[in-house]
Every structure is written in structure tokens, then in C-alpha cells.
Design an enzyme around this catalytic site. Structure first.
Site, PDB file in Angstrom:
ATOM      1  N   SER A  25       0.826  -1.206   0.000  1.00 53.63           N
ATOM      2  CA  SER A  25       0.000   0.000   0.000  1.00 53.63           C
ATOM      3  C   SER A  25       0.864   1.262   0.000  1.00 53.63           C
ATOM      4  O   SER A  25       1.547   1.540  -0.985  1.00 53.63           O
ATOM      5  CB  SER A  25      -0.952  -0.043   1.201  1.00 53.63           C
ATOM      6  OG  SER A  25      -2.004   0.877   1.050  1.00 53.63           O
ATOM      7  N   ASP A  52     -10.086  -5.530  -3.960  1.00 46.82           N
ATOM      8  CA  ASP A  52      -9.505  -4.474  -3.135  1.00 46.82           C
ATOM      9  C   ASP A  52     -10.318  -3.192  -3.326  1.00 46.82           C
ATOM     10  O   ASP A  52     -10.372  -2.634  -4.414  1.00 46.82           O
ATOM     11  CB  ASP A  52      -8.048  -4.242  -3.559  1.00 46.82           C
ATOM     12  CG  ASP A  52      -7.297  -3.303  -2.625  1.00 46.82           C
ATOM     13  OD1 ASP A  52      -7.948  -2.506  -1.929  1.00 46.82           O
ATOM     14  OD2 ASP A  52      -6.061  -3.371  -2.613  1.00 46.82           O
ATOM     15  N   HIS A  56      -7.804  -5.935   0.379  1.00 43.70           N
ATOM     16  CA  HIS A  56      -6.602  -5.103   0.286  1.00 43.70           C
ATOM     17  C   HIS A  56      -5.352  -5.773   0.857  1.00 43.70           C
ATOM     18  O   HIS A  56      -4.295  -5.758   0.233  1.00 43.70           O
ATOM     19  CB  HIS A  56      -6.850  -3.776   0.999  1.00 43.70           C
ATOM     20  CG  HIS A  56      -5.729  -2.790   0.908  1.00 43.70           C
ATOM     21  ND1 HIS A  56      -5.223  -2.335  -0.300  1.00 43.70           N
ATOM     22  CD2 HIS A  56      -5.001  -2.153   1.877  1.00 43.70           C
ATOM     23  CE1 HIS A  56      -4.255  -1.473  -0.081  1.00 43.70           C
ATOM     24  NE2 HIS A  56      -4.094  -1.355   1.236  1.00 43.70           N
TER      25      HIS A  56
END
Length: 289
Positions: free
Chosen positions: A120, A236, A266
Site C-alpha cells: 500500500s 480491493d 486489500h
């Protein structure tokens, strides 16, 4: 001089903890875990927004078992590192911290294959760093890359983020939806209860900087030439998988793979498919150094 604490763990590996000098006293909390045998390579692991490096212990344990040394740190404003939670003056500060840490790790393990693994926010920093053409990196692994962060956000909101960033940069404006992290409810519950996880609103400056840097990286995708392993969950909802597809399509790397994991949310390292994901990472790294 960094303060160090070395801990023996089950006679299998050692852990080094200390403060990493990133130019902003007192520095950032970091840890390195080393296998008992000489490592086959070394990995710098970067965590995501609002969390901390300790949430990746299961990933670190897997990589240790594969023979790698793993170094990681809590980013500024995260976990056990100082600073307003999730606040940054400029995204360049985050990428600068990464570059300094990579230099520190390389000095500790000269001559070993060096990999970068980020999730991320960490993946975004690594992509930004990779676009600068760093030398001596054997490959990068990116999970849940939020490159198309503006998808699903109104043009007005993007503009307002820039305004708030200038007028009230430290004002909290948006919470992360923790229920979209993983299909495993235990993971979500642990995340919410973790005192080192920030569950408040993300400051306006961080939001504006995320919009800015994603546009910057998109304009420089052709500058990325390092070997790439790109991973994303099909479902996600925090980082649109199309961003990983865009990176894969436009990066100049001749050695690149993209894996979209069906049904996954995610945090693919915390999904029911985590063992499959780790297997893909381990196999890819074994083939790159």
C-alpha cells in the site's frame, strides 16, 4: 550512534532493534531479523498507511525460513516512531527515509542480493524510489499499490484536498475503512484493537500528497526498469487493482509479473490466500538472486 538491542530468538534468528537516523531526531524505530545461517539475501519491508511494521511478523517469519535477512521500520508518524500520526509535510520525506534506510541496509550486508517489498503506502514509496533509477536493487515486490487512488473520488474532493492541505494541513479529514482490509474478521478486529495502529482521520496534507505523488509516478512509469513482482487483491476496495495493472503495462522493466488474487481484499498477506501469496513471493525471489 543508534541505540541497539539484540535479542536471541529460539536460537533460530537474532533481532536487532534501534533508532534509524533519518535526519529528524530522535530517528525512526527499526528492527532487523537475521537467520542463524548466513543470509542468501536481504529484504527491506515497508508497511502501509496508519499501521506499523509489527503487523508483518508472519511475513518476516516466512522470509526468514527462506534464508533472508529482513529489515523494516515504522515510518514517521506511525507505530513506535515519532511524529503526528500519518502526517507528512511532503511525500518526498517518506521516499527520502526509504532511500536512507536502503543505504543503511546495504552497508550492513555488502554484496548480498537486495530486495524491496512494500504494501500500500509502502508500495507507493518503493514505486516512487524505483522511478529514480536506484542501483544495486535486485527486485521489488509491490502489494496493494494505490496508484489509482483518485478512482471513485470526485474531482471536487481532489481539489478540496489541495485547499485543506494548504490552509489546515494537520486537520483530519478521512478515516480508512478497516472493514475492507481483509475477509478474515480476526484480522480486522486485531487491527482496530492494536494500540500502534492509527484509526483516526488521515490529515489533509497526507491526502493531498498521495494525490500528488500518484500523478507524479504515473508520469514516470517508463523510468522503472527494475525486476517487478506486482500483487493485488481482485476485490480491493482501498486501492483499485487497475493501478497495479497500469504499472505492469507501462513500466519499462523487461522482467515483470502481475498476480491478481481472486476474491481477495486489500491486505493480501492477511487474507485466507496468504500462504499462496507468500509462496509466489518466495519463488520469485529465489529466481532473482
Amino acid at each position: 550512534m543508534s541505540k541497539l538491542r539484540v535479542i536471541a530468538i529460539l536460537n533460530v534468528m537474532s533481532q536487532i532493534e534501534g533508532l534509524f537516523d533519518n535526519g529528524c531526531p530522535p530517528g525512526l524505530f527499526y528492527r532487523a531479523r537475521l537467520p542463524e545461517a548466513p543470509p542468501r539475501g536481504v529484504i527491506v519491508l515497508m508497511h502501509g498507511l496508519a499501521e506499523h511494521s509489527g503487523r508483518y511478523d508472519h511475513v518476516v517469519n516466512y522470509l526468514l525460513a527462506q534464508g533472508y535477512a529482513v529489515w523494516t521500520y515504522d515510518q514517521r508518524g506511525h507505530g513506535r516512531s515519532p511524529g503526528q500520526r500519518c502526517y507528512v509535510n511532503s511525500f518526498d520525506d517518506l521516499t527520502g527515509d526509504l532511500a536512507k534506510f536502503v543505504d543503511k541496509v546495504r552497508a550492513a550486508h555488502p554484496g548480498l542480493p537486495l530486495f524491496l517489498l512494500g504494501h500500500s503506502l509502502g508500495a507507493l514509496e518503493i514505486a516512487d524510489y524505483a522511478a529514480s533509477g536506484p542501483a544495486g536493487i535486485n527486485g521489488v515486490v509491490l502489494s496493494g499499490l494505490p496508484l489509482n487512488i483518485e478512482h471513485g473520488v470526485s474531482h471536487l474532493l481532489v481539489k478540496l484536498a489541495g485547499v485543506f492541505s494548504k490552509v489546515t494541513p494537520r486537520l483530519g479529514v478521512q478515516k480508512l475503512p478497516s472493514n475492507t482490509l481483509s475477509r478474515d474478521q480476526t484480522v480486522v478486529d486485531d487491527y482496530v484493537k492494536d494500540p500502534l495502529v492509527y484509526t483516526g482521520k488521515i490529515p489533509a496534507r497526507m491526502g493531498a500528497e498521495l494525490f500528488r505523488v500518484t500523478r507524479s509516478i504515473k508520469s514516470r512509469l517508463a523510468d522503472i526498469t527494475l525486476p517487478l513482482l506486482v500483487l493485488h487483491g481482485e476485490h480491493d476496495r482501498m486501492a483499485d487493482p487497475s493501478g497495479s495493472q497500469l504499472l505492469f503495462d507501462q513500466a519499462a522493466s523487461t522482467d515483470k509479473e502481475l498476480h491478481i488474487f481472486p476474491g481477495c481484499y486489500h491486505e493480501i498477506f492477511n487474507e485466507p490466500c496468504r500462504d499462496t501469496v507468500l509462496g509466489v513471493v518466495g519463488e520469485w525471489m529465489a529466481g532473482h538472486g
